[in-house]
Design a protein around this motif. Sequence first.
Motif, PDB file in Angstrom:
ATOM      1  N   VAL A  56      -2.016  -3.988  -4.602  1.00 54.50           N
ATOM      2  CA  VAL A  56      -2.998  -3.034  -4.710  1.00 54.50           C
ATOM      3  C   VAL A  56      -3.849  -3.797  -5.489  1.00 54.50           C
ATOM      4  CG1 VAL A  56      -3.576  -1.093  -6.388  1.00 54.50           C
ATOM      5  CG2 VAL A  56      -1.239  -1.021  -5.181  1.00 54.50           C
ATOM      6  N   ALA A  57      -3.721  -4.609  -6.527  1.00 54.15           N
ATOM      7  CA  ALA A  57      -5.249  -5.250  -7.264  1.00 54.15           C
ATOM      8  C   ALA A  57      -4.463  -6.535  -7.742  1.00 54.15           C
ATOM      9  CB  ALA A  57      -5.501  -4.120  -8.370  1.00 54.15           C
ATOM     10  N   LEU A  97      -5.542  -0.142 -14.980  1.00 49.54           N
ATOM     11  CA  LEU A  97      -5.792   0.439 -13.585  1.00 49.54           C
ATOM     12  C   LEU A  97      -6.380   1.775 -13.355  1.00 49.54           C
ATOM     13  CD1 LEU A  97      -5.865  -0.708 -10.674  1.00 49.54           C
ATOM     14  CD2 LEU A  97      -3.278   0.332  -9.955  1.00 49.54           C
ATOM     15  N   VAL A  98      -7.590   1.629 -13.219  1.00 50.22           N
ATOM     16  CA  VAL A  98      -8.466   3.507 -12.980  1.00 50.22           C
ATOM     17  C   VAL A  98      -8.715   3.775 -11.444  1.00 50.22           C
ATOM     18  CG1 VAL A  98     -10.460   4.163 -13.425  1.00 50.22           C
ATOM     19  CG2 VAL A  98      -9.875   3.003 -15.574  1.00 50.22           C
ATOM     20  N   MET A  99      -8.125   4.520 -11.809  1.00 49.57           N
ATOM     21  CA  MET A  99      -8.005   5.382  -9.558  1.00 49.57           C
ATOM     22  C   MET A  99      -8.848   6.538  -9.742  1.00 49.57           C
ATOM     23  SD  MET A  99      -3.865   4.466  -9.524  1.00 49.57           S
ATOM     24  CE  MET A  99      -3.129   5.816  -9.817  1.00 49.57           C
ATOM     25  N   ASN A 100      -9.653   6.171  -9.096  1.00 45.81           N
ATOM     26  CA  ASN A 100     -10.183   7.093  -8.938  1.00 45.81           C
ATOM     27  C   ASN A 100     -10.489   7.636  -7.853  1.00 45.81           C
ATOM     28  OD1 ASN A 100     -12.109   7.360 -11.243  1.00 45.81           O
ATOM     29  ND2 ASN A 100     -13.100   5.750 -10.725  1.00 45.81           N
ATOM     30  N   SER A 101     -10.890   9.038  -7.197  1.00 48.25           N
ATOM     31  CA  SER A 101     -10.686   9.492  -5.947  1.00 48.25           C
ATOM     32  C   SER A 101      -9.598   9.422  -5.637  1.00 48.25           C
ATOM     33  CB  SER A 101     -12.162   8.535  -5.237  1.00 48.25           C
ATOM     34  OG  SER A 101     -13.609   9.039  -5.193  1.00 48.25           O
ATOM     35  N   LEU A 102      -8.702   9.838  -5.797  1.00 54.45           N
ATOM     36  CA  LEU A 102      -7.346  10.057  -5.780  1.00 54.45           C
ATOM     37  C   LEU A 102      -7.042  10.883  -4.365  1.00 54.45           C
ATOM     38  CD1 LEU A 102      -5.165   9.702  -9.134  1.00 54.45           C
ATOM     39  CD2 LEU A 102      -5.223   7.849  -6.845  1.00 54.45           C
ATOM     40  N   LEU A 134      -3.637   3.882 -15.682  1.00 48.42           N
ATOM     41  CA  LEU A 134      -2.517   3.444 -15.425  1.00 48.42           C
ATOM     42  C   LEU A 134      -2.624   2.041 -16.606  1.00 48.42           C
ATOM     43  CD1 LEU A 134      -0.984   3.027 -11.937  1.00 48.42           C
ATOM     44  CD2 LEU A 134      -0.883   5.295 -14.047  1.00 48.42           C
ATOM     45  N   SER A 135      -1.623   1.761 -17.563  1.00 49.50           N
ATOM     46  CA  SER A 135      -2.220   1.261 -18.499  1.00 49.50           C
ATOM     47  C   SER A 135      -0.270  -0.256 -18.622  1.00 49.50           C
ATOM     48  CB  SER A 135      -2.238   1.416 -19.784  1.00 49.50           C
ATOM     49  OG  SER A 135      -3.565   2.117 -20.353  1.00 49.50           O
ATOM     50  N   CYS A 136      -1.066  -1.804 -18.387  1.00 49.41           N
ATOM     51  CA  CYS A 136       0.761  -2.522 -19.074  1.00 49.41           C
ATOM     52  C   CYS A 136       0.159  -3.328 -19.598  1.00 49.41           C
ATOM     53  CB  CYS A 136       0.176  -3.027 -17.023  1.00 49.41           C
ATOM     54  SG  CYS A 136       1.757  -4.008 -17.228  1.00 49.41           S
ATOM     55  N   ALA A 137       1.256  -2.978 -20.491  1.00 50.80           N
ATOM     56  CA  ALA A 137       1.184  -3.786 -22.346  1.00 50.80           C
ATOM     57  C   ALA A 137       2.371  -4.748 -21.585  1.00 50.80           C
ATOM     58  CB  ALA A 137       1.266  -3.208 -23.558  1.00 50.80           C
ATOM     59  N   GLY A 153     -12.995  -0.034  -3.966  1.00 46.44           N
ATOM     60  CA  GLY A 153     -14.090   0.681  -4.038  1.00 46.44           C
ATOM     61  C   GLY A 153     -13.960   2.371  -5.082  1.00 46.44           C
ATOM     62  N   ARG A 154     -12.415   2.627  -5.063  1.00 41.12           N
ATOM     63  CA  ARG A 154     -11.391   4.024  -5.568  1.00 41.12           C
ATOM     64  C   ARG A 154     -11.241   2.616  -6.934  1.00 41.12           C
ATOM     65  NH1 ARG A 154      -7.567   6.672  -3.356  1.00 41.12           N
ATOM     66  NH2 ARG A 154      -6.963   4.442  -1.903  1.00 41.12           N
ATOM     67  N   PHE A 155     -10.401   1.716  -7.026  1.00 40.16           N
ATOM     68  CA  PHE A 155      -9.387   1.565  -7.850  1.00 40.16           C
ATOM     69  C   PHE A 155      -9.859   0.002  -9.093  1.00 40.16           C
ATOM     70  CE2 PHE A 155      -4.885   3.085  -6.209  1.00 40.16           C
ATOM     71  CZ  PHE A 155      -5.709   3.686  -6.082  1.00 40.16           C
TER      72      PHE A 155
END
Length: 122
Positions: free
Chosen positions: A48-49, A81-86, A20-23, A66-68
């Motif tokens: 979330v963060a 926001l890089v989200m892994n192991s969703l 996800l990106s936020c500009a 540990g995932r994001f």
Amino acid sequence: QVQPVESGGGLVQAGGSLRLSCAASGRTFSNYAMAWFRQAPGKEREFVATINASGGSTIYADSVKGRFTLSRGYAKNTVYLVMNSLKPEDTAVYYCAAGTNTNRNPALYPYWGQGTQVTVSS
């Protein structure tokens, strides 16, 4: 005035990844702490963060630690926001917010984007 705009949501299978990106418009965007919150149907908005203005400090919810990974771009005017192991329980509308300081409380962020849908299928 800062107006965050999110992008990058979509549909992904469990175990997959999304970024996800936020500009944000406004020349002082780089002076703001940024955060991501999410809201699933029938549930309250959830932290979330968050990342501070310099990008040197981040805080994560236990559910995503540990995932994001949250980071700021080189020019500090975009956050990612890089989200892994969703997981299916990550399904929600994700909102980007800007505020004076990093905080888990959504009420302390005066500027909000419109949100982007993230759907994780099982």
